[in-house]
Enzyme design. Sequence first.
Site, mmCIF file in Angstrom:
data_model
loop_
_atom_site.group_PDB
_atom_site.id
_atom_site.type_symbol
_atom_site.label_atom_id
_atom_site.label_comp_id
_atom_site.label_asym_id
_atom_site.label_seq_id
_atom_site.Cartn_x
_atom_site.Cartn_y
_atom_site.Cartn_z
ATOM 1 N N LYS A 57 -19.211 12.286 -7.890
ATOM 2 C CA LYS A 57 -18.952 11.956 -6.484
ATOM 3 C C LYS A 57 -19.755 10.724 -6.071
ATOM 4 O O LYS A 57 -19.226 9.802 -5.442
ATOM 5 C CB LYS A 57 -19.301 13.157 -5.583
ATOM 6 C CG LYS A 57 -18.321 14.325 -5.730
ATOM 7 C CD LYS A 57 -18.803 15.628 -5.078
ATOM 8 C CE LYS A 57 -17.803 16.746 -5.379
ATOM 9 N NZ LYS A 57 -18.178 18.056 -4.800
ATOM 10 N N GLN A 101 -23.035 20.923 -1.982
ATOM 11 C CA GLN A 101 -22.375 21.374 -3.207
ATOM 12 C C GLN A 101 -22.553 22.879 -3.367
ATOM 13 O O GLN A 101 -23.664 23.402 -3.256
ATOM 14 C CB GLN A 101 -22.943 20.613 -4.419
ATOM 15 C CG GLN A 101 -22.229 20.903 -5.727
ATOM 16 C CD GLN A 101 -20.791 20.391 -5.769
ATOM 17 O OE1 GLN A 101 -20.455 19.404 -5.123
ATOM 18 N NE2 GLN A 101 -19.942 21.051 -6.520
ATOM 19 N N ASP A 124 -15.940 18.295 3.560
ATOM 20 C CA ASP A 124 -15.320 19.346 2.752
ATOM 21 C C ASP A 124 -14.257 20.112 3.557
ATOM 22 O O ASP A 124 -13.467 20.860 2.985
ATOM 23 C CB ASP A 124 -16.389 20.360 2.292
ATOM 24 C CG ASP A 124 -16.790 20.162 0.836
ATOM 25 O OD1 ASP A 124 -15.945 19.718 0.047
ATOM 26 O OD2 ASP A 124 -17.956 20.478 0.505
HETATM 27 N N1 GUN Z 1 -17.985 23.523 -5.611
HETATM 28 C C1 GUN Z 1 -16.783 23.660 -6.225
HETATM 29 N N2 GUN Z 1 -15.833 23.053 -5.497
HETATM 30 C C2 GUN Z 1 -16.434 22.531 -4.425
HETATM 31 C C3 GUN Z 1 -15.966 21.783 -3.302
HETATM 32 O O1 GUN Z 1 -14.785 21.476 -3.147
HETATM 33 N N3 GUN Z 1 -16.909 21.419 -2.409
HETATM 34 C C4 GUN Z 1 -18.208 21.750 -2.548
HETATM 35 N N4 GUN Z 1 -19.055 21.367 -1.606
HETATM 36 N N5 GUN Z 1 -18.685 22.449 -3.555
HETATM 37 C C5 GUN Z 1 -17.790 22.832 -4.493
#
Ligand code: GUN
Length: 314
Positions: A57, A101, A124
């Site tokens: 990311k 995350q 998100d």
């Molecule tokens: N962990 C697995 N998928 C995601 C996601 O889409 N967003 C976040 N913040 N954590 C994750």
Amino acid sequence: MEEMTKPRILNGIAIASEIKAEVAAEVQALVRRGIVPGLAVILVGEVPASQIYVRSKVKTCGELGIFSEMLTPPESITTTEMLALVSELNARDDIDGILIQLPLPKHVDTKRLLEAVSPDKDVDGFHPVNVGRLQSGQPGLAPCTPAGIMEILRRSNLPVAGQNAVVVGRSDIVGKPSAMMLVNASATVTICHSKTADLAKFTQSADILVAAIGRPGFVSADMVKPGATLIDVGINRITDSADVEEFFPGDAERAATLAKRGSVVVGDIHPAAFARAGAYTPVPGGVGALTIAMLMQNTVTAAKLRRGISTEKR
Ligand code: GUN
């Protein structure tokens, strides 16, 4: 043997590249106005999978001209300390998006934290306010993976309105928001899950089948309507050579991957089902490729929304 045309492979990597190029252009237009979109990513502890995702990311932010900051508190951080961190990021003018995350350590109150993120910085799309905005069709931030699914359908010119869409899986991150976006696009939507009786009866009626269950090859060929569009959200690792042979019979390349890496990736849809599809997203290289692209798009959207800049696409 029924006559079947070769299914169309929906290339998530190519679609993601297209979106990232568009986002980079949007970033440049903002930079010309003195605005640099910024994303903060909080990664707690040392979960290897999370570390890989977060690195990816942050790297993509750099490629697109988005400012990013990675915060890496230790596993021992408390909910109170996390709340303070989020509150600081909410107040910072150089931060447009905040991503926590997941999963967080068990002792941390995930729900409370997700609700502490300012809805306007919630890239998100997990905050209840954004869940509500999505369901009521108001501008806001929508979850990245479901948004990516809609982009795949739209950019591949696959019809959604009037189609029977079946979503298998009811998670807050993928299943439920995907169903909401499909219904907003005028599909007729059914949500199935682990307690659904006679699952195949539903999946066999699906013109669009979204599989987000998290079980390798769960959707078998007989569960799929011939010619359907199959969207496979699953990323599962199989480590047993018998399983690899069952999913990918005679596939020397995957046998070699197993020998070299100790695992092979398979989606929630059995590869044999893809042969019956009209179109499908491969694993890897399908939906997964879109998630980061949509996060980048959400960060730019957040930067614009917060400043009252129109987010209309030409
Ligand atoms: N962990 C697995 N998928 C995601 C996601 O889409 N967003 C976040 N913040 N954590 C994750």
